[in-house]
Design an enzyme around this catalytic site. Structure first.
Site, PDB file in Angstrom:
ATOM      1  N   CYS A  58       0.826  -1.207   0.000  1.00  0.00           N
ATOM      2  CA  CYS A  58       0.000   0.000   0.000  1.00  0.00           C
ATOM      3  C   CYS A  58       0.866   1.265   0.000  1.00  0.00           C
ATOM      4  CB  CYS A  58      -0.903  -0.047   1.223  1.00  0.00           C
ATOM      5  SG  CYS A  58      -1.744   1.491   1.626  1.00  0.00           S
ATOM      6  N   CYS A  61       0.259   3.681   2.881  1.00  0.00           N
ATOM      7  CA  CYS A  61       0.787   3.091   4.122  1.00  0.00           C
ATOM      8  C   CYS A  61       2.276   3.360   4.251  1.00  0.00           C
ATOM      9  CB  CYS A  61       0.546   1.583   4.145  1.00  0.00           C
ATOM     10  SG  CYS A  61      -1.192   1.111   4.114  1.00  0.00           S
TER      11      CYS A  61
END
Length: 166
Positions: A58, A61
């Site tokens: 991600c 993230c």
């Protein structure tokens, strides 16, 4: 040529956050039993847990990861910080109904009290600061969330139709 590529890859691609680097005061949760133990520790220490639910693939993230680590260093005496990889610890992810990454949960006495979804640095910093500096919240959050109950009306006989005289 292969060595050049390997060097470039090493220098430019983020490493798996569980394997290397500085984790600050963050515990990397690897399984459900470790998760449950951390929640119990937080209850015993009367601390709020801040959890980063992330995925290694991600992009947002990866942006928020270092910010979360720095916040864990700054507020380590007031809060407990954890990271949960949604792919590695799927049972915890499912239990807490995580639908997007990153998701940051704030947990007190085993209950979610707040949440930040997405790569919102300012909101995350604001909420972490709030919970770290307002420990009175710990006293206000009940051990168990009481169920809402309705008051039962007093017992009375059912309504009768009016008497009809003929």
């Amino acid at each position: 040529m292969m060595r050049d590529f390997a060097k470039w890859l090493d220098e430019n691609v983020d490493k798996d956050p569980r394997m290397a680097g500085d984790h600050g005061s963050t515990t990397i949760i690897l399984n459900k039993s470790q998760w449950e133990a951390k929640l119990e520790e937080a209850k015993a220490r009367r601390k709020i847990v801040v959890v980063d639910f992330f995925a290694s693939w991600c992009g947002p993230c990866r942006i928020m990861g270092p910010i979360f680590i720095e916040l864990s260093k700054k507020y380590e005496s007031n809060l407990i910080f954890c990271k949960v990889d949604v792919d590695e610890v799927a049972d915890v992810t499912t239990e807490w109904e995580i639908r997007a990454m990153p998701t940051f949960l704030f947990i007190n006495n085993g209950k979610q009290i707040d949440k930040v979804v997405g790569a919102n640095k300012d909101e995350l910093e604001k909420k972490i600061h709030h919970y770290a500096t307002n420990q009175s919240i710990l006293k206000k959050t009940p051990e168990k969330t009481p169920e809402k109950t309705r008051e039962k009306p007093p017992d009375k006989p059912p309504d009768k139709p009016p008497d009809v005289k003929t």
